[in-house]
Enzyme design. Structure first.
Site, PDB file in Angstrom:
ATOM      1  N   CYS A  79       0.825  -1.211   0.000  1.00  0.00           N
ATOM      2  CA  CYS A  79       0.000   0.000   0.000  1.00  0.00           C
ATOM      3  C   CYS A  79       0.864   1.268   0.000  1.00  0.00           C
ATOM      4  O   CYS A  79       1.467   1.589  -1.030  1.00  0.00           O
ATOM      5  CB  CYS A  79      -1.001  -0.057   1.136  1.00  0.00           C
ATOM      6  SG  CYS A  79      -2.430   0.989   0.811  1.00  0.00           S
ATOM      7  N   HIS A 177      -3.050  -5.341   1.549  1.00  0.00           N
ATOM      8  CA  HIS A 177      -2.341  -5.555   2.820  1.00  0.00           C
ATOM      9  C   HIS A 177      -2.281  -7.038   3.174  1.00  0.00           C
ATOM     10  O   HIS A 177      -3.114  -7.513   3.956  1.00  0.00           O
ATOM     11  CB  HIS A 177      -3.080  -4.824   3.946  1.00  0.00           C
ATOM     12  CG  HIS A 177      -2.970  -3.341   3.870  1.00  0.00           C
ATOM     13  ND1 HIS A 177      -1.977  -2.624   4.502  1.00  0.00           N
ATOM     14  CD2 HIS A 177      -3.723  -2.429   3.232  1.00  0.00           C
ATOM     15  CE1 HIS A 177      -2.122  -1.335   4.253  1.00  0.00           C
ATOM     16  NE2 HIS A 177      -3.182  -1.191   3.487  1.00  0.00           N
ATOM     17  N   GLU A 179      -0.423  -8.405   5.162  1.00  0.00           N
ATOM     18  CA  GLU A 179      -0.062  -8.544   6.589  1.00  0.00           C
ATOM     19  C   GLU A 179      -1.271  -8.540   7.510  1.00  0.00           C
ATOM     20  O   GLU A 179      -1.145  -8.908   8.668  1.00  0.00           O
ATOM     21  CB  GLU A 179       0.919  -7.421   6.992  1.00  0.00           C
ATOM     22  CG  GLU A 179       0.326  -6.029   7.124  1.00  0.00           C
ATOM     23  CD  GLU A 179       0.109  -5.307   5.802  1.00  0.00           C
ATOM     24  OE1 GLU A 179       0.295  -5.930   4.732  1.00  0.00           O
ATOM     25  OE2 GLU A 179      -0.272  -4.129   5.837  1.00  0.00           O
TER      26      GLU A 179
HETATM   27  N1  GLN Z   1      -3.517   6.324   0.870  1.00  0.00           N
HETATM   28  C1  GLN Z   1      -2.306   6.035   1.585  1.00  0.00           C
HETATM   29  C2  GLN Z   1      -1.117   6.814   1.036  1.00  0.00           C
HETATM   30  O1  GLN Z   1      -1.231   7.546   0.123  1.00  0.00           O
HETATM   31  C3  GLN Z   1      -1.975   4.563   1.562  1.00  0.00           C
HETATM   32  C4  GLN Z   1      -2.990   3.786   2.359  1.00  0.00           C
HETATM   33  C5  GLN Z   1      -2.448   2.556   3.023  1.00  0.00           C
HETATM   34  O2  GLN Z   1      -1.245   2.338   3.121  1.00  0.00           O
HETATM   35  N2  GLN Z   1      -3.361   1.767   3.560  1.00  0.00           N
HETATM   36  O3  GLN Z   1      -0.051   6.678   1.546  1.00  0.00           O
END
Ligand code: GLN
Length: 196
Positions: A79, A177, A179
């Site tokens: 992410c 994710h 994890e």
């Molecule tokens: N929207 C977040 C960002 O721009 C990422 C979201 C996440 O890691 N769950 O960093």
């Protein structure tokens, strides 16, 4: 024993550390250059990429991390971690920097706002097996160079199909994710990239 670092500046550090421990790795939380020097692989957790970017620079880690990635350090980013690994961003904030590790363009917050978090059934393309993925305000990969391997895609009739897990050299990135969904195959892939 393989020493896996988890970048511990912000984000869901504990969950990644638990996944690495479940696979038999020795985990080090990375906040200082000496800690970064000592690890065999590194995880960039989910969180807020703009904050992690600022902290990487404030803690004097960004240049060293870019050097280590260049020298072949295996890295997994989920992410926000995927955003940090991208060469180019769409919808980054002014001045946001990345580690430019994977030749791809990533769109931040592509799958919608925090409240639009979703659970999606994917296919893990390396072996064709089903994978349950959790997306939280997730990015997607908008474009990538031909050398980038796509490990999973997701999409819908409205937004089309986008790569959501990729690998380039020893860098693996997922928009979702692993994890937090009892999913160890992605972390396992990272460990397999550590030279014996
Ligand atoms: N929207 C977040 C960002 O721009 C990422 C979201 C996440 O890691 N769950 O960093």
């Amino acid at each position: 024993m393989t020493k896996v670092g988890v970048l511990a500046l912000q984000g869901d550090v504990r969950e990644h550390a638990a996944a690495a421990v479940a696979l038999g790795a020795n985990v080090t939380l990375v906040r200082r250059p000496q800690e970064l020097e000592s690890v065999d692989a590194l995880i960039l957790p989910g969180g807020e990429s703009t904050t992690i970017d600022k902290l990487l620079r404030a803690f004097g880690l960004r240049d060293l991390l870019m050097e280590r990635i260049d020298a072949g350090l295996p890295v997994l980013g989920s992410c926000a971690g995927m955003i940090l690994l991208a060469r180019d961003l769409v919808d980054g904030i002014a001045g946001q920097q990345t580690l430019e590790a994977i030749p791809m363009t990533v769109r931040r917050n592509a799958f919608g706002r925090q409240v639009d978090s979703s659970e999606v059934a994917l296919t893990w393309l390396p072996d064709g097996s089903p994978m349950h993925a959790t997306f939280i305000r997730a990015p997607w990969v908008e474009a990538y160079d031909p050398e980038v391997e796509v490990l999973a895609t997701a999409g819908d009739p409205e937004s089309g199909v986008h790569a959501v897990a990729v690998q380039y050299g020893r860098c693996v990135a997922t928009a979702f994710h692993p994890e937090i969904s009892d999913e160890l195959r992605v972390h396992q892939r990272l460990l397999e990239l550590v030279p014996a």
